[in-house]
Design a protein around this motif. Structure first.
Motif, short mmCIF file in Angstrom:
data_model
loop_
_atom_site.label_atom_id
_atom_site.label_comp_id
_atom_site.label_asym_id
_atom_site.label_seq_id
_atom_site.Cartn_x
_atom_site.Cartn_y
_atom_site.Cartn_z
N LEU A 217 1.06 -1.24 -0.08
CA LEU A 217 0.13 0.15 -0.20
C LEU A 217 0.74 1.53 -0.02
CD1 LEU A 217 -2.61 -1.13 2.68
CD2 LEU A 217 -2.85 -1.35 0.05
N SER A 218 1.97 0.88 0.75
CA SER A 218 2.81 2.37 0.74
C SER A 218 4.39 1.79 0.91
CB SER A 218 2.38 3.38 1.71
OG SER A 218 2.51 2.68 3.06
N GLY A 219 5.44 2.55 0.63
CA GLY A 219 6.63 2.22 0.74
C GLY A 219 7.18 1.28 -0.33
N GLY B 89 1.32 -0.25 -4.84
CA GLY B 89 0.60 -0.73 -5.75
C GLY B 89 1.16 -2.00 -6.52
N ASP B 90 2.26 -2.59 -6.00
CA ASP B 90 2.56 -3.74 -6.44
C ASP B 90 2.31 -4.98 -5.88
OD1 ASP B 90 4.16 -2.47 -8.37
OD2 ASP B 90 6.21 -2.73 -7.45
N SER B 91 1.97 -6.13 -6.13
CA SER B 91 1.54 -7.37 -5.61
C SER B 91 2.82 -8.26 -5.76
CB SER B 91 0.48 -7.78 -6.02
OG SER B 91 -0.61 -6.98 -5.69
N ALA B 92 2.94 -9.27 -5.02
CA ALA B 92 4.03 -10.28 -5.01
C ALA B 92 3.62 -11.40 -4.35
CB ALA B 92 5.32 -9.79 -4.58
N VAL B 93 3.98 -12.87 -4.91
CA VAL B 93 3.70 -14.21 -4.11
C VAL B 93 5.21 -14.38 -3.54
CG1 VAL B 93 2.66 -16.27 -4.38
CG2 VAL B 93 1.41 -14.41 -5.27
N LEU C 98 3.82 -0.68 4.11
CA LEU C 98 2.60 -0.97 4.59
C LEU C 98 1.94 -2.04 3.58
CD1 LEU C 98 0.37 -0.69 6.77
CD2 LEU C 98 -0.34 1.43 5.21
N LYS C 99 1.68 -3.21 4.15
CA LYS C 99 1.13 -4.24 3.14
C LYS C 99 0.11 -4.80 3.81
CE LYS C 99 3.70 -8.10 4.73
NZ LYS C 99 4.64 -9.26 4.37
N VAL C 100 -0.89 -5.44 2.60
CA VAL C 100 -1.61 -6.24 3.06
C VAL C 100 -1.17 -7.85 2.50
CG1 VAL C 100 -4.29 -7.07 2.37
CG2 VAL C 100 -3.65 -4.60 2.47
#
Length: 99
Positions: free
Chosen positions: A54-56, A73-77, A93-95
């Motif tokens: 979300l940020s960082g 804005g990026d997603s990763a697995v 800050l991540k979900v």
């Protein structure tokens, strides 16, 4: 968010973390939000984890792989068994979803 204390995976100075579990399912399943201060850390994933930042910003380097940047804005697995380093440049800050 709750204070989760210093990051156990930190490899330099202590890194403050905070978070909130938003959902916990059977076994290892979990969904939440996590915040971590800048610094280097070493990770060995014993579960699968999916994240959306979300940020960082951070640089992620899998053992034997090339570094890549993960930012707002990026997603990763990170699949079970993934090992490598995270270098958090700006507070993350991540979900997250653990499965």
């Amino acid at each position: 968010m709750e204070d989760w204390g210093p990051l156990p995976e930190a490899t330099g100075e202590p890194m403050a973390t905070a978070g909130k579990k938003l959902w916990t399912g059977d076994g290892i399943r979990e969904f939440g939000i996590w915040k971590c201060a800048p610094g280097p850390s070493r990770w060995v994933f014993e579960t699968h984890e999916s994240i959306t930042v979300l940020s960082g910003r951070m640089t992620v380097t899998e053992d034997g792989g090339e570094p890549y940047e993960v930012k707002a804005g990026d997603s990763a697995v990170f699949p079970k068994g993934w090992t490598g380093n995270w270098d958090i440049h700006d507070t993350i800050l991540k979900v997250y979803t653990v499965f």
